[in-house]
Design a protein around this motif. Structure first.
Motif: not given
Length: 221
Positions: A58-63, A156-171
């Motif tokens: 709602r705040k206009g995220s582009r991703y 720590k979790n990104v390094r363990n689980f995120l695929s090479p082309q993956g995205f993350g969203i941190l609140m």
């Protein structure tokens, strides 16, 4: 009756005023949300005051890098409110829901019983080795926790689980990190830590007025 149409991201709909997701479990509510039928399909109204992911949109995220077959690791899934909407969106994918509060986890289990693409995991997000064998590589790491070292836990979790082309969203919850510092400074520091950790920061979205002193930071590997 208002027309419900596709919005700008996969699996997210609008009636012109509100955002909605198509209900994966018809006639089932998770947190008392309004159910709306249109052309034979049922949708759930997505409340930005109850879900930071919705507030971010709602705040206009582009991703919003979540698709119908995405594997999502959700850290801090709590009672399952936002996770259930992500469950609607991924459909054929999977949402791995990590939660460490016993009370919230009981509610999460109840929500997950009706949603076969939600896997509840009772674990501390700071110890990814506990659930590494369950989760595997994911397309998205989404985190919403209150610990002071929340950025380090995310990395720590990104390094363990995120695929090479993956995205993350941190609140980012500024007051959980430092109650005396300006939220803007906390958000900037979080971005610095993420970049220093080798990630590309795509955007930072302030969630006010839906959430006070919160920001959503979207990253890519």
């Amino acid at each position: 009756m208002k027309e419900i149409r596709n919005w700008k991201f996969h699996g997210v709909f609008t009636d012109g005023e509100r955002l909605l997701t198509r209900n994966l479990v018809p006639e089932n509510r998770v947190y008392g949300e309004e159910l709306v039928r249109f052309e034979g399909k049922e949708y759930r109204v997505w409340n930005p005051k109850r879900s930071k992911a919705c507030a971010m949109l709602r705040k206009g995220s582009r991703y919003f890098p979540i698709n119908e077959d995405s594997k999502v690791l959700y850290l801090g899934a709590a009672n399952g409110t936002t996770a259930s909407h992500l469950s609607d969106i991924v459909g054929k994918g999977m949402v791995f829901c990590v939660e460490f509060s016993k009370r919230a986890f009981r509610d999460l289990i109840t929500v997950s019983e009706n949603r076969k693409n939600m896997i509840p995991i009772f674990a501390d997000a700071n110890r990814p080795e506990i659930y590494r064998g369950i989760v595997g590589k994911t397309d998205v790491v989404y985190q919403d926790i209150s610990q002071r070292d929340q950025t380090k836990i995310f990395l720590k979790n990104v390094r363990n689980f995120l695929s090479p082309q993956g995205f993350g969203i941190l609140m980012v919850k500024a007051r959980s990190i430092d109650v005396s510092a300006k939220p803007k400074d906390i958000f900037n520091m979080a971005q610095f830590e993420l970049k220093d950790g080798g990630l590309k920061v795509l955007e930072s979205v302030i969630l006010k007025p839906y959430e006070k002193d919160h920001a959503a930071i979207v990253i890519k590997r």
